[in-house]
Enzyme design. Sequence first.
Site, PDB file in Angstrom:
ATOM      1  N   HIS A 108      -0.032   9.820   0.672  1.00 35.37           N
ATOM      2  CA  HIS A 108       1.403   9.284   0.804  1.00 35.37           C
ATOM      3  C   HIS A 108       1.914   9.056  -0.714  1.00 35.37           C
ATOM      4  CE1 HIS A 108      -0.892   5.677   1.659  1.00 35.37           C
ATOM      5  NE2 HIS A 108       0.259   5.208   1.071  1.00 35.37           N
ATOM      6  N   HIS A 110       4.612   6.771  -2.651  1.00 35.74           N
ATOM      7  CA  HIS A 110       5.698   5.834  -2.569  1.00 35.74           C
ATOM      8  C   HIS A 110       6.962   6.223  -3.523  1.00 35.74           C
ATOM      9  CE1 HIS A 110       2.979   2.550  -0.858  1.00 35.74           C
ATOM     10  NE2 HIS A 110       2.091   3.227  -1.191  1.00 35.74           N
TER      11      HIS A 110
HETATM   12  P1  AMP Z   1      -1.140   2.214   0.410  1.00 35.91           P
HETATM   13  O1  AMP Z   1      -2.199   2.753   1.272  1.00 35.91           O
HETATM   14  O2  AMP Z   1      -1.921   1.152  -0.491  1.00 35.91           O
HETATM   15  O3  AMP Z   1      -0.207   2.867  -0.254  1.00 35.91           O
HETATM   16  O4  AMP Z   1      -0.325   1.170   1.401  1.00 35.91           O
HETATM   17  C1  AMP Z   1      -0.016   1.579   2.624  1.00 35.91           C
HETATM   18  C2  AMP Z   1       1.725   1.380   2.722  1.00 35.91           C
HETATM   19  O5  AMP Z   1       2.009   1.933   3.822  1.00 35.91           O
HETATM   20  C3  AMP Z   1       1.974  -0.123   2.621  1.00 35.91           C
HETATM   21  O6  AMP Z   1       3.226  -0.140   1.623  1.00 35.91           O
HETATM   22  C4  AMP Z   1       2.511  -0.384   3.850  1.00 35.91           C
HETATM   23  O7  AMP Z   1       3.719  -1.167   3.932  1.00 35.91           O
HETATM   24  C5  AMP Z   1       2.927   0.950   4.383  1.00 35.91           C
HETATM   25  N1  AMP Z   1       2.904   1.247   6.036  1.00 35.91           N
HETATM   26  C6  AMP Z   1       1.643   1.024   6.653  1.00 35.91           C
HETATM   27  N2  AMP Z   1       1.751   1.058   7.914  1.00 35.91           N
HETATM   28  C7  AMP Z   1       3.128   1.409   8.115  1.00 35.91           C
HETATM   29  C8  AMP Z   1       3.989   1.967   9.337  1.00 35.91           C
HETATM   30  N3  AMP Z   1       3.511   2.127  10.395  1.00 35.91           N
HETATM   31  N4  AMP Z   1       5.141   2.319   8.860  1.00 35.91           N
HETATM   32  C9  AMP Z   1       5.837   2.151   7.547  1.00 35.91           C
HETATM   33  N5  AMP Z   1       5.144   1.831   6.530  1.00 35.91           N
HETATM   34  C10 AMP Z   1       3.738   1.561   6.856  1.00 35.91           C
END
Ligand code: AMP
Length: 147
Positions: A108, A110
């Site tokens: 993903h 950001h």
């Molecule tokens: P990273 O893998 O370090 O990019 O972190 C995962 C990101 O996904 C974090 O910023 C979380 O806040 C976000 N996140 C995790 N689960 C969910 C969800 N169900 N809906 C929206 N955001 C999520």
Amino acid sequence: PFRALQNHMASECAFCKIVQGELPAHKVFEDAQTLAFLDLNPITPGHVLVIPKEHHEWLLDLPIQIQGPLLETVQRVARAILKATNAQGFNVGMNNGRVAGQIVFHAHFHIIPRYAGDRLTHWPGHSGDERSLKDLCEKIAAAMEKR
Ligand code: AMP
Ligand code: ZN
């Protein structure tokens, strides 16, 4: 077959569940191959995640055919964020690997809107010395794989 299943959809993956509608999300955009939704823990207001609908763990697993559509969605959503908020710029980031802070192993991007005075700080840089820059340049260039 295991690999194919894993690449298509991982049954315990939160983002696959969002794609399947099994977990709720604040979806801002969706097309055939990509999905964008609000991060539940926004770094700044309007923080959005853009994902491929297919399950791939990180950047290095993303098939070439998905890369274009994914970046197009990043661009379109970023444009919408700038219109919808008073953000004046944005950072695009991607954590790849546990050591880089990756927590969700479904690739993903950001999109982090930036606001004047938001007080986020920049990554720290350390001035490189010529010897190690040259050395690393040669090593990385030599490690490039053929397409
Ligand atoms: P990273 O893998 O370090 O990019 O972190 C995962 C990101 O996904 C974090 O910023 C979380 O806040 C976000 N996140 C995790 N689960 C969910 C969800 N169900 N809906 C929206 N955001 C999520
Ligand atoms: Zn997934």
